[in-house]
Design an enzyme around this catalytic site. Structure first.
Site, short mmCIF file in Angstrom:
data_model
loop_
_atom_site.label_atom_id
_atom_site.label_comp_id
_atom_site.label_asym_id
_atom_site.label_seq_id
_atom_site.Cartn_x
_atom_site.Cartn_y
_atom_site.Cartn_z
N LYS A 158 0.87 -1.19 0.00
CA LYS A 158 0.00 0.00 0.00
C LYS A 158 0.90 1.23 0.00
O LYS A 158 2.03 1.17 0.49
CB LYS A 158 -0.87 0.00 1.26
CG LYS A 158 -2.12 0.86 1.15
CD LYS A 158 -3.26 0.14 0.47
CE LYS A 158 -4.44 1.06 0.23
NZ LYS A 158 -5.63 0.32 -0.24
N ASP A 215 -6.94 4.43 -4.57
CA ASP A 215 -7.60 4.27 -3.26
C ASP A 215 -8.21 5.65 -2.97
O ASP A 215 -8.45 6.42 -3.92
CB ASP A 215 -6.58 3.84 -2.18
CG ASP A 215 -7.25 3.42 -0.87
OD1 ASP A 215 -7.88 2.36 -0.83
OD2 ASP A 215 -7.17 4.18 0.12
P1 NDP Z 1 -12.96 7.82 -2.60
O1 NDP Z 1 -11.88 8.82 -2.43
O2 NDP Z 1 -13.56 7.61 -3.94
O3 NDP Z 1 -14.15 8.14 -1.56
C1 NDP Z 1 -13.92 8.21 -0.19
C2 NDP Z 1 -15.22 8.57 0.50
O4 NDP Z 1 -15.06 8.42 1.91
C3 NDP Z 1 -15.64 10.01 0.26
O5 NDP Z 1 -17.04 10.07 0.29
C4 NDP Z 1 -15.02 10.71 1.46
O6 NDP Z 1 -15.66 11.92 1.81
C5 NDP Z 1 -15.26 9.69 2.54
N1 NDP Z 1 -14.30 9.86 3.64
C6 NDP Z 1 -12.96 9.89 3.54
N2 NDP Z 1 -12.42 10.09 4.75
C7 NDP Z 1 -13.46 10.22 5.61
C8 NDP Z 1 -13.55 10.45 7.00
N3 NDP Z 1 -12.46 10.60 7.76
N4 NDP Z 1 -14.80 10.50 7.56
C9 NDP Z 1 -15.91 10.35 6.79
N5 NDP Z 1 -15.86 10.14 5.47
C10 NDP Z 1 -14.66 10.06 4.89
O7 NDP Z 1 -12.36 6.44 -2.02
P2 NDP Z 1 -12.84 4.96 -2.30
O8 NDP Z 1 -14.30 4.90 -2.46
O9 NDP Z 1 -11.97 4.39 -3.35
O10 NDP Z 1 -12.41 4.24 -0.93
C11 NDP Z 1 -13.29 4.15 0.19
C12 NDP Z 1 -12.81 3.02 1.11
O11 NDP Z 1 -12.81 1.79 0.37
C13 NDP Z 1 -11.41 3.16 1.68
O12 NDP Z 1 -11.36 2.57 2.97
C14 NDP Z 1 -10.56 2.34 0.72
O13 NDP Z 1 -9.36 1.89 1.30
C15 NDP Z 1 -11.52 1.18 0.49
N6 NDP Z 1 -11.25 0.40 -0.72
C16 NDP Z 1 -11.22 0.98 -1.95
C17 NDP Z 1 -10.98 0.21 -3.07
C18 NDP Z 1 -11.06 0.77 -4.44
O14 NDP Z 1 -11.03 -0.03 -5.40
N7 NDP Z 1 -11.18 2.07 -4.63
C19 NDP Z 1 -10.67 -1.23 -2.95
C20 NDP Z 1 -10.83 -1.76 -1.62
C21 NDP Z 1 -11.08 -0.95 -0.55
P3 NDP Z 1 -14.96 13.35 1.43
O15 NDP Z 1 -15.24 13.53 -0.03
O16 NDP Z 1 -15.62 14.31 2.33
O17 NDP Z 1 -13.49 13.19 1.73
#
Ligand code: NDP
Length: 451
Positions: free
Chosen positions: A130, A170
């Protein structure tokens, strides 16, 4: 040496804490895995003798580097970049890159550790890694993001490679950022190889990669419900997040006949009692991803919805829940609320969104509860399929990939049943995923001797 001569779990965890001071997320992730693995290996001397768990919980290497870039106003900015290469026993290191101000060594070590088991569960040959930076993409212009990505890759390129380490996206890193980083890698090395996944379709990306994590999490949820003879038709779903994983999970829930009641971001959550249909989900995708807007603006576009500032959505009664935002976003109290409100099943789209207390609440309530390393593995699985397509220099059809994703999620669910079936109709998916993932990596490590 008798098994009883080995350190017990509390002593092992003391050592982990001592060696990793001020790294609470990493310690938490190791603890969650160690609780199950200790039980599994208690009568398996060679795992003890070869110190397998101790070795998996020590990354192969952690690379930390300075990333300088110039903002639009001409100021020089300095960020910290990382790549954690946790374990490559079963394949090249593989795992996403995160750009978020909360990124530090502890967060990336926990993610790389989790990724090691997750990647093993997919059945594909991928090790765990990562990376990322404390760079905050919010409010930055596209040019600033491009300059940052280029500078980040100017150091990262020497640590990665198609057979060495293959990063993906991510939080904060989507197709656009992958494009900027791939362009820079290609410029520096003069090589066109599958060194990153999540690429655009024009230059080696795979169909359904953007959808894969969210869709896969819902397939996993459907597999869990099927063990009770149920499906998603008519079920209400509470989802957190509004990024890649959350919006695609919402989309698949709707496609399978469920009703999505909430989405959220770091500002709070939106509750739409009529449910998010495809049109509303598309609005969120455009607003959050392309316009970099806030979820609270949803209530202006769809006035029947309400916005709850600074809150998480776990208090909204639901049949199923999918935390899809970030780590430790669902605490013990939230878990108790979900159980009390009659939630039947929960699949994690995010990595480690539930804290340890919450995990224990779900286990005690015998909820159908899938940890992220099992239920969100669809993204990295399709990344693995992207690597295969790049090696073959061809692109597979969407239907083929959709079927492969479904099959892989089904296979992970089966592995969880194999190792997590507790009898009496209860499956401990956390234990099942931990043991199945651990066993594959551990057996490969045994084959290599002490390296
Ligand atoms: P994105 O950047 O597309 O979206 C992240 C989302 O989470 C946004 O809505 C963001 O809100 C919110 N968020 C981030 N930090 C916080 C926080 N501290 N409190 C509340 N909301 C928060 O990321 P992904 O959708 O790609 O990833 C989301 C999760 O899924 C992560 O844990 C990632 O590790 C996991 N994941 C992702 C994969 C992928 O293929 N993308 C694969 C496997 C796991 P805001 O816009 O306000 O920051």
């Amino acid at each position: 040496m008798a098994v009883s001569d080995h350190v017990d779990l509390p002593t092992f965890m003391e050592g982990v804490k001592k060696r990793n001071p001020n790294q609470p997320e990493f310690v938490q992730a190791v603890q969650e895995v160690a609780e199950d693995i200790y039980e599994f290996i208690q009568d398996k001397e060679e795992y003890h003798a070869q110190q397998i768990l101790r070795r998996i919980a020590e990354p192969d290497r952690v690379v930390s580097f300075r990333v300088c870039w110039e903002d639009d106003a001409g100021n020089i900015r300095v960020q910290r970049g990382y790549r954690v290469q946790n374990n490559n026993a079963i394949g090249p290191y593989k795992g996403g890159i995160r750009f978020h101000p909360s990124v530090n060594e502890s967060v990336l070590k926990f993610l790389a550790f989790e990724q090691t088991f997750k990647n093993a569960l997919t059945g594909l040959p991928m090790g765990g890694g990562k990376g990322g930076s404390n760079f905050n993409p919010k409010g930055k212009s596209v040019r600033e993001i491009m300059r940052f990505c280029q500078s980040f890759m100017t150091e990262l390129y020497r640590h990665i490679g198609a057979d060495v380490d293959v990063p993906a996206g991510d939080i904060g890193v989507g197709g656009r950022e992958i494009g900027f980083m791939f362009g820079q890698y290609k410029r520096i090395t003069n090589q066109f190889t599958g060194v990153l996944t999540g690429k655009g379709l024009e230059y080696g990306g795979s169909l359904i990669r953007p959808e894969a994590t969210g869709y896969g999490a819902v397939y996993f949820l459907a597999n869990m419900l099927a063990t009770k003879g149920e499906d998603l038709v008519g079920k209400s779903a509470v989802i957190s997040g509004s990024g890649n994983v959350a919006t695609h999970a919402a989309e698949k829930i709707v496609q399978l006949g469920g009703k999505v009641l909430t989405l959220s971001d770091s500002g709070g959550f939106v509750h739409d009692p009529d449910g998010f249909d495809q049109e509303k989900i598309d609005w969120v995708k455009t607003h959050k991803t392309h316009r970099r807007g806030r979820i609270q603006d949803y209530v202006e576009a769809f006035p029947k919805a309400t916005f709850h500032e600074g809150k998480t959505p776990w208090g909204v009664p639901c049949d199923v829940a999918l935390p899809c935002a970030t780590q430790n976003e669902l605490l013990g109290e939230d878990a108790r609320t979900l159980v009390a409100n009659g939630c039947k099943a929960l699949a994690e789209g995010a990595n480690m969104p539930t804290d340890l207390e919450g995990v224990h609440v779900f286990k005690a309530a015998k909820l159908l509860y899938a940890p992220g390393k099992a239920s969100n593995a669809g993204g990295v699985a399709v990344s693995g399929l992207e690597m295969s397509q790049n090696s073959e220099r061809r692109a597979w059809k969407e239907e083929e990939l959709q079927q492969m994703l479904k099959d892989i999620m089904f296979g992970i669910h089966q592995s969880c049943l194999t190792w997590g079936d507790q009898g009496g109709g209860y499956v401990d998916y956390v234990k099942g995923a931990n043991i199945a993932g651990f066993k594959k990596v551990a057996d490969a490590m045994l084959a290599f001797g002490v390296v």
